[in-house]
Design a protein around this motif. Structure first.
Motif, PDB file in Angstrom:
ATOM      1  N   ARG A  17       0.841  -1.217   0.000  1.00  0.00           N
ATOM      2  CA  ARG A  17       0.000   0.000   0.000  1.00  0.00           C
ATOM      3  C   ARG A  17       0.869   1.258   0.000  1.00  0.00           C
ATOM      4  O   ARG A  17       0.555   2.248  -0.666  1.00  0.00           O
ATOM      5  N   ARG A  65      -8.422  -4.084  -3.582  1.00  0.00           N
ATOM      6  CA  ARG A  65      -9.301  -4.685  -2.551  1.00  0.00           C
ATOM      7  C   ARG A  65      -9.578  -3.675  -1.430  1.00  0.00           C
ATOM      8  O   ARG A  65     -10.677  -3.626  -0.889  1.00  0.00           O
ATOM      9  N   GLY A  88      -8.422  -9.069  11.356  1.00  0.00           N
ATOM     10  CA  GLY A  88      -7.041  -9.308  10.906  1.00  0.00           C
ATOM     11  C   GLY A  88      -6.476  -8.007  10.364  1.00  0.00           C
ATOM     12  O   GLY A  88      -5.979  -7.937   9.241  1.00  0.00           O
ATOM     13  N   ASP A 110      -7.115  -8.485  15.873  1.00  0.00           N
ATOM     14  CA  ASP A 110      -5.915  -9.102  15.297  1.00  0.00           C
ATOM     15  C   ASP A 110      -5.254  -9.997  16.334  1.00  0.00           C
ATOM     16  O   ASP A 110      -5.569  -9.939  17.529  1.00  0.00           O
ATOM     17  N   THR A 114       0.632  -9.375  16.660  1.00  0.00           N
ATOM     18  CA  THR A 114       0.600  -8.393  15.565  1.00  0.00           C
ATOM     19  C   THR A 114       0.068  -7.062  16.089  1.00  0.00           C
ATOM     20  O   THR A 114       0.582  -5.986  15.741  1.00  0.00           O
ATOM     21  N   LEU A 165      -9.615  -8.385   5.013  1.00  0.00           N
ATOM     22  CA  LEU A 165      -8.757  -8.346   3.822  1.00  0.00           C
ATOM     23  C   LEU A 165      -7.447  -9.099   4.050  1.00  0.00           C
ATOM     24  O   LEU A 165      -6.761  -8.871   5.056  1.00  0.00           O
TER      25      LEU A 165
HETATM   26  C1  LIG Z   1      -1.820 -10.688   5.225  1.00  0.00           C
HETATM   27  S1  LIG Z   1      -2.170  -9.977   6.795  1.00  0.00           S
HETATM   28  C2  LIG Z   1      -3.457  -8.864   6.332  1.00  0.00           C
HETATM   29  C3  LIG Z   1      -3.480  -7.642   7.168  1.00  0.00           C
HETATM   30  C4  LIG Z   1      -4.436  -6.538   6.734  1.00  0.00           C
HETATM   31  N1  LIG Z   1      -5.825  -6.963   6.728  1.00  0.00           N
HETATM   32  C5  LIG Z   1      -4.043  -5.956   5.402  1.00  0.00           C
HETATM   33  O1  LIG Z   1      -4.793  -6.104   4.415  1.00  0.00           O
HETATM   34  O2  LIG Z   1      -2.981  -5.351   5.344  1.00  0.00           O
HETATM   35  C6  LIG Z   1      -2.976 -11.285   7.705  1.00  0.00           C
HETATM   36  C7  LIG Z   1      -3.500 -10.859   9.096  1.00  0.00           C
HETATM   37  O3  LIG Z   1      -4.165 -12.001   9.716  1.00  0.00           O
HETATM   38  C8  LIG Z   1      -3.800 -12.056  11.092  1.00  0.00           C
HETATM   39  N2  LIG Z   1      -3.876 -13.451  11.604  1.00  0.00           N
HETATM   40  C9  LIG Z   1      -3.297 -14.540  11.073  1.00  0.00           C
HETATM   41  N3  LIG Z   1      -3.524 -15.610  11.871  1.00  0.00           N
HETATM   42  C10 LIG Z   1      -4.250 -15.178  12.940  1.00  0.00           C
HETATM   43  C11 LIG Z   1      -4.783 -15.795  14.113  1.00  0.00           C
HETATM   44  N4  LIG Z   1      -4.599 -17.090  14.374  1.00  0.00           N
HETATM   45  N5  LIG Z   1      -5.488 -15.029  14.987  1.00  0.00           N
HETATM   46  C12 LIG Z   1      -5.678 -13.716  14.737  1.00  0.00           C
HETATM   47  N6  LIG Z   1      -5.212 -13.067  13.633  1.00  0.00           N
HETATM   48  C13 LIG Z   1      -4.492 -13.789  12.755  1.00  0.00           C
HETATM   49  C14 LIG Z   1      -2.362 -11.552  11.127  1.00  0.00           C
HETATM   50  O4  LIG Z   1      -1.980 -11.098  12.426  1.00  0.00           O
HETATM   51  C15 LIG Z   1      -2.397 -10.438  10.074  1.00  0.00           C
HETATM   52  O5  LIG Z   1      -2.704  -9.194  10.637  1.00  0.00           O
END
Ligand SMILES: C[S@@+](CC[C@H](N)C(=O)[O-])C[C@H]1O[C@@H](n2cnc3c(N)ncnc32)[C@H](O)[C@@H]1O
Length: 279
Positions: A17, A65, A88, A110, A114, A165
């Protein structure tokens, strides 16, 4: 995700981004905080991306997106939605530049590791946390979304918009349907935007190689892609859950809407952006 560590793919999405703001002047998705939240890394990230034209396709998908989600959210708020859940959230900056002030209550959900890392980045970048925002740290492997949201003060009687997303591919299909069923059953109605990909074996060969390379890279980071959907099957299941309207853009529709001046012909299969609503 690696135990106790923030998501590396959250950083990668935020980097795309930020780079989009510089290399494409944010023309699909403008985010004045995108570079700031990356901190000192920002300029180096842009320089490196400029040398890597192969990253452009994923960058444009991520820009599209996010724009699609924010446009759909704006329309929903105009129609009376007052609650947003960013599932997330990663380094998403919507909550810090929302034009709605106290009219839109926002929950960022989240993984705790993270979220703690993001809060440090916000502090380092001197980005203020608005009163309208509540952080809801939830590890989906140990706590359910309804429990975590209830603990954060989410009002399940309010019509709610969910953005989700860059997360669905990383979850098990069971976890995806659990969350979609929760959203579909909210009593005052709900809207959700998420992205997903067609099964790898349905991709055209020239795209499949790129997909496999990216899949191997995210798996190395401890965040493997686990779930894909076939569009007709996904739509039928969403309708069966109680969603009454589903808008699903595959690669040609995304290109027509967001890159209409580029003379490219895209296959039907690949990354999709989907909006579904129960009202
Ligand atoms: C590819 S990133 C996307 C972040 C954001 N939505 C974006 O578009 O930039 C995936 C996100 O899913 C969260 N995530 C993955 N596994 C998780 C879990 N078990 N519990 C909570 N969050 C999770 C990660 O912490 C991360 O912030």
């Amino acid at each position: 995700m690696r135990l106790g560590k923030p998501s590396r793919t959250a950083w990668a999405a935020a980097a795309h981004r930020a780079v989009h703001q510089v290399l494409e002047q944010g023309h699909i998705f403008a985010d004045p905080l995108a570079l700031r939240i990356l901190g000192e890394d920002g300029e180096a990230v842009v320089r490196e991306a400029a040398q890597q034209p192969s990253r452009r396709r994923m960058r444009m998908f991520i820009a599209a997106r996010t724009r699609f989600a924010e446009d759909a959210l704006a329309a929903a708020v105009e129609r009376g939605v007052r609650q947003l859940v960013v599932l997330g959230a990663g380094l998403d900056t919507y909550a810090y530049r929302s034009p709605w002030g106290d009219r839109l209550r926002i929950f960022e959900v989240d993984h705790p590791a993270t979220q703690a890392w993001k809060r440090q980045r916000l502090e380092d970048a001197a980005i203020p946390i608005p009163k309208s925002l509540t952080f809801a740290p939830i590890d989906f492997e140990h706590q359910t979304l309804p429990e975590g949201l209830a603990a954060a003060g989410f009002d399940s009687a309010q019509q709610t918009f969910f953005t989700w997303l860059g997360v669905v591919p990383y979850l098990t299909e069971e976890a995806v349907w659990f969350t979609l069923a929760f959203i579909a059953n909210l009593p005052s109605g709900a809207h959700v935007v998420f992205d997903y990909s067609d099964p790898p074996d349905s991709l055209p060969p020239e795209w499949r190689a790129g997909h496999e390379k990216r899949a191997a890279r995210v798996a190395e980071l401890g965040e493997a892609w686990l779930t894909h959907f076939e569009a007709d099957d996904l739509r039928a299941k969403l309708m069966a859950l109680g969603f009454c309207e589903v808008e699903d853009l595959g690669p040609p529709q995304i290109a027509a809407r967001y890159f209409p001046h580029r003379a490219i012909i895209l296959p039907d299969k690949g990354g999709h952006i989907l909006r579904a609503t129960t009202i």
